[in-house]
Design a protein around this motif. Structure first.
Motif, mmCIF file in Angstrom:
data_model
loop_
_atom_site.group_PDB
_atom_site.id
_atom_site.type_symbol
_atom_site.label_atom_id
_atom_site.label_comp_id
_atom_site.label_asym_id
_atom_site.label_seq_id
_atom_site.Cartn_x
_atom_site.Cartn_y
_atom_site.Cartn_z
ATOM 1 N N LEU A 12 46.082 32.457 30.966
ATOM 2 C CA LEU A 12 45.081 33.524 31.041
ATOM 3 C C LEU A 12 44.905 34.013 32.474
ATOM 4 O O LEU A 12 44.806 35.223 32.727
ATOM 5 N N MET A 13 44.891 33.083 33.445
ATOM 6 C CA MET A 13 44.751 33.471 34.843
ATOM 7 C C MET A 13 45.953 34.287 35.317
ATOM 8 O O MET A 13 45.806 35.234 36.093
ATOM 9 N N VAL A 14 47.145 33.910 34.859
ATOM 10 C CA VAL A 14 48.345 34.665 35.228
ATOM 11 C C VAL A 14 48.279 36.084 34.672
ATOM 12 O O VAL A 14 48.610 37.056 35.362
ATOM 13 N N ILE A 15 47.834 36.216 33.422
ATOM 14 C CA ILE A 15 47.720 37.539 32.811
ATOM 15 C C ILE A 15 46.713 38.394 33.565
ATOM 16 O O ILE A 15 46.957 39.575 33.856
ATOM 17 N N VAL A 16 45.567 37.810 33.918
ATOM 18 C CA VAL A 16 44.546 38.549 34.662
ATOM 19 C C VAL A 16 45.072 38.951 36.037
ATOM 20 O O VAL A 16 44.845 40.073 36.513
ATOM 21 N N ALA A 17 45.805 38.024 36.693
ATOM 22 C CA ALA A 17 46.371 38.345 38.007
ATOM 23 C C ALA A 17 47.368 39.496 37.918
ATOM 24 O O ALA A 17 47.382 40.390 38.782
ATOM 25 N N LEU A 18 48.194 39.498 36.869
ATOM 26 C CA LEU A 18 49.151 40.591 36.687
ATOM 27 C C LEU A 18 48.438 41.915 36.442
ATOM 28 O O LEU A 18 48.883 42.964 36.924
ATOM 29 N N LEU A 19 47.328 41.870 35.709
ATOM 30 C CA LEU A 19 46.556 43.096 35.471
ATOM 31 C C LEU A 19 46.000 43.651 36.782
ATOM 32 O O LEU A 19 46.002 44.863 37.016
ATOM 33 N N PHE A 20 45.523 42.752 37.661
ATOM 34 C CA PHE A 20 45.000 43.203 38.945
ATOM 35 C C PHE A 20 46.109 43.695 39.865
ATOM 36 O O PHE A 20 45.877 44.558 40.728
ATOM 37 N N LEU A 21 47.318 43.156 39.712
ATOM 38 C CA LEU A 21 48.438 43.571 40.553
ATOM 39 C C LEU A 21 49.072 44.874 40.089
ATOM 40 O O LEU A 21 49.800 45.507 40.860
ATOM 41 N N THR A 22 48.811 45.272 38.856
ATOM 42 C CA THR A 22 49.444 46.472 38.314
ATOM 43 C C THR A 22 49.182 47.718 39.155
ATOM 44 O O THR A 22 50.125 48.460 39.470
ATOM 45 N N PRO A 23 47.939 48.014 39.581
ATOM 46 C CA PRO A 23 47.743 49.212 40.420
ATOM 47 C C PRO A 23 48.485 49.140 41.751
ATOM 48 O O PRO A 23 48.961 50.165 42.253
ATOM 49 N N VAL A 24 48.584 47.934 42.330
ATOM 50 C CA VAL A 24 49.284 47.782 43.609
ATOM 51 C C VAL A 24 50.777 48.059 43.432
ATOM 52 O O VAL A 24 51.391 48.785 44.227
ATOM 53 N N VAL A 25 51.360 47.487 42.381
ATOM 54 C CA VAL A 25 52.784 47.716 42.109
ATOM 55 C C VAL A 25 53.037 49.191 41.823
ATOM 56 O O VAL A 25 54.018 49.782 42.301
ATOM 57 N N TRP A 26 52.147 49.812 41.059
ATOM 58 C CA TRP A 26 52.275 51.242 40.740
ATOM 59 C C TRP A 26 52.216 52.086 42.009
ATOM 60 O O TRP A 26 52.983 53.032 42.174
ATOM 61 N N MET A 27 51.321 51.737 42.924
ATOM 62 C CA MET A 27 51.207 52.467 44.188
ATOM 63 C C MET A 27 52.485 52.338 45.010
ATOM 64 O O MET A 27 52.990 53.328 45.562
#
Length: 273
Positions: A12-27
């Protein structure tokens, strides 16, 4: 069952971390994408048409590093003033109480309940009367009055044993020497937490610099980016490239002080051991 629970928690923590990283990767991907090109082409990394030309364009068209330099000056100076004045005021209120000190501390705390928007007009008038409006000093000096810093430091000083102070006074140490040689070295956890959050708050401040600064030479990064993006409303790559460059200092601060940031969050939440 406990192992399954721990595994589910980690997933669950990994999934949440990936969700938070998504805008950074998109940028980052948008900053590396050529303007007007499609996402998936036969060339480039993993089928993406990536290029570094956007970074050279942004650096040639906007003074990104100048804005960063202004923000760095404001953030570092504000943080230093907050640490010095907040620790001195907290030491006086904690170890040298005087008639009305509790009322004064209550007034400091009441300042935390006043929104910053309510102080814009009086602060602007004060800075204008001092002849500082439009300068970096107008961004640095108001930050020295930090009620949260006084509260955090006083709470920490209240927890230190009085025997150390009494022993220092017996040896002939004055108030300044006790504050400088004893209380400040012992308050590193509180100082680290307060310093990091003060730096981040000063770096991200937008409303007061927007009111105070009109000269482009003194713009901070929070003012410079919107002015640059307004010239490219129909484009995406160049504004995202400017945003990616602006996040570099924040990422460096986070990487270097990651442990202190985590400890600071635990400390301000009252969980510091």
């Amino acid at each position: 069952m406990k192992k399954l629970g721990h595994m589910a928690g980690h997933i669950l923590m990994v999934i949440v971390a990936l969700l938070f990283l998504t805008p950074v990767v998109w940028m980052i991907l948008l900053s590396l994408k050529a303007e007007g090109s499609s996402w998936f082409q036969s060339s480039g990394f993993l089928g993406l048409n990536l290029t570094l030309s956007n970074y050279s364009k942004v650096l040639s068209q906007a003074p990104i590093f100048g804005w960063m330099g202004n923000s760095l000056i404001v953030a570092c100076s504000s943080t230093l003033l907050i640490l010095v004045f907040a620790s001195m005021a907290a030491f006086t209120l904690s170890r040298n109480p005087f008639p009305g000190s509790k009322v004064l501390f209550f007034l400091f705390l009441s300042g935390m309940m006043i929104p910053s928007e309510a102080t814009l007009i009086p602060l602007y008038i004060q800075m204008k009367d001092m002849g500082l409006i439009g300068s970096l000093e107008s961004l640095i000096l108001p930050a020295a009055a930090a009620p949260l810093g006084i509260f955090v430091m006083k709470q920490f000083f209240d927890g230190l044993p009085k025997e150390m102070e009494e022993a220092a006074r017996i040896d002939g140490a004055g108030a300044f020497r006790i504050w400088w040689n004893i209380f400040l070295p012992l308050s590193r956890p509180a100082m680290s937490a307060l310093g990091i959050f003060s730096f981040i708050g000063a770096w991200n401040d937008y409303l007061w610099p927007l009111v105070s600064i009109s000269n482009k030479a003194y713009m901070t990064i929070t003012l410079g980016l919107p002015s640059f993006q307004s010239a490219y409303l129909q484009q995406y790559s160049l504004p995202m490239t400017a945003n990616a460059l602006a996040t570099i200092p924040v990422l460096i601060v986070f990487i270097l002080f990651q442990k202190h940031i985590i400890k600071g969050i635990a400390f301000t939440g009252g969980k510091e051991e």
